[in-house]
Design an enzyme around this catalytic site. Structure first.
Site, PDB file in Angstrom:
ATOM      1  N   GLU A  44      -1.652 -25.184  -3.585  1.00  0.00           N
ATOM      2  CA  GLU A  44      -1.892 -25.647  -2.211  1.00  0.00           C
ATOM      3  C   GLU A  44      -2.635 -24.541  -1.478  1.00  0.00           C
ATOM      4  O   GLU A  44      -2.232 -23.376  -1.536  1.00  0.00           O
ATOM      5  CB  GLU A  44      -0.528 -25.949  -1.571  1.00  0.00           C
ATOM      6  CG  GLU A  44      -0.386 -25.606  -0.136  1.00  0.00           C
ATOM      7  CD  GLU A  44       1.056 -25.588   0.386  1.00  0.00           C
ATOM      8  OE1 GLU A  44       1.209 -25.196   1.534  1.00  0.00           O
ATOM      9  OE2 GLU A  44       2.009 -25.934  -0.332  1.00  0.00           O
ATOM     10  N   THR A  73       0.022 -26.462   5.337  1.00  0.00           N
ATOM     11  CA  THR A  73       0.026 -26.177   6.776  1.00  0.00           C
ATOM     12  C   THR A  73      -0.810 -27.212   7.526  1.00  0.00           C
ATOM     13  O   THR A  73      -1.598 -26.885   8.406  1.00  0.00           O
ATOM     14  CB  THR A  73      -0.445 -24.716   7.069  1.00  0.00           C
ATOM     15  OG1 THR A  73       0.131 -23.854   6.078  1.00  0.00           O
ATOM     16  CG2 THR A  73       0.048 -24.225   8.422  1.00  0.00           C
ATOM     17  N   LYS A 133       9.716 -31.034   1.605  1.00  0.00           N
ATOM     18  CA  LYS A 133       9.722 -29.572   1.515  1.00  0.00           C
ATOM     19  C   LYS A 133      10.869 -29.048   2.381  1.00  0.00           C
ATOM     20  O   LYS A 133      10.904 -29.319   3.585  1.00  0.00           O
ATOM     21  CB  LYS A 133       8.371 -29.045   2.023  1.00  0.00           C
ATOM     22  CG  LYS A 133       8.286 -27.537   2.088  1.00  0.00           C
ATOM     23  CD  LYS A 133       6.869 -27.116   2.439  1.00  0.00           C
ATOM     24  CE  LYS A 133       6.827 -26.470   3.798  1.00  0.00           C
ATOM     25  NZ  LYS A 133       5.539 -25.816   4.071  1.00  0.00           N
TER      26      LYS A 133
END
Length: 211
Positions: A44, A73, A133
């Site tokens: 990522e 993000t 997450k």
């Protein structure tokens, strides 16, 4: 199964999402082949990294064979649009943004939203998260994963934040479906020294822990 070019098979082979933050593009070009050769499969690139969109585009064009390449993000719809335009195959967020989650679900893009409390985690899951997450994971440790899974064993959880070589086995044994690992995986000293052989050996330690 492959949704939006994200390969679950690849992810399951090495269920670690490697988080690249604030690494220069020329270093990323060196790192991704090593990452893959070491046996890791999913990376990522955070949208708050300078030139993140350019990095994702480059990675998709040059290194997507054998790797899942996503954006992290992602906090807003604008972030999401930029990430998807760059070709991101999956999306990771630090928080729950309903619009971002619903948009990904609609487009068939795997989405791993960040959540912390049982209510947030359950809400993210019911909105259609591929995996939730758990961030920051180390505050409550592996036992928290076990506690969440007891009443809600259908949840797929990705603890992130403070996960490293010393505690990753405990998280997996507690029922984690994967691990998000950033700074502990992408060792800044090795990257600054351009010690690519050392970095590859470092990556391999994580792969060995997956057993």
């Amino acid at each position: 199964m492959s949704i939006g070019n994200f390969s679950e098979t690849l992810f399951e082979k090495a269920p670690i999402v490697g988080i690249i933050r604030n690494v220069a593009l020329e270093d990323v070009k060196q790192i991704l082949p090593i990452f893959r050769e070491a046996g890791l499969t999913t990376v990522e690139i955070t949208m708050n990294t300078p030139d993140a969109a350019e990095m994702i585009s480059w990675a998709i064009a040059n290194e997507s064979e054998g790797l899942n390449i996503g954006a992290g993000t992602v906090c807003t719809k604008d972030d999401l649009e930029a990430a998807l335009e760059a070709g991101a195959q999956f999306i990771v967020t630090p928080v729950i943004n309903k619009k971002v989650i619903k948009s990904c679900v609609k487009k068939g893009i795997p989405i791993f939203p960040g959540a912390f409390t049982p209510t947030e985690i359950y809400n993210a899951w019911t909105l259609g998260a591929t995996m939730v997450k758990i961030y920051p994971a180390t505050s409550l440790g592996p036992e928290y994963i076990k506690d969440l899974k007891a009443p809600m064993n259908q949840l797929k959880l990705l603890p992130t934040g403070g996960v490293g070589l010393e505690n990753m086995t405990a998280f997996l044994n507690a029922g984690a479906n994967g691990l998000g690992i950033g700074g502990q995986l992408f060792d800044k000293k090795l990257i600054e020294a351009k010690d690519w052989a050392g970095l590859k050996a470092h990556f391999q330690q994580f792969v060995e822990k997956l057993g």
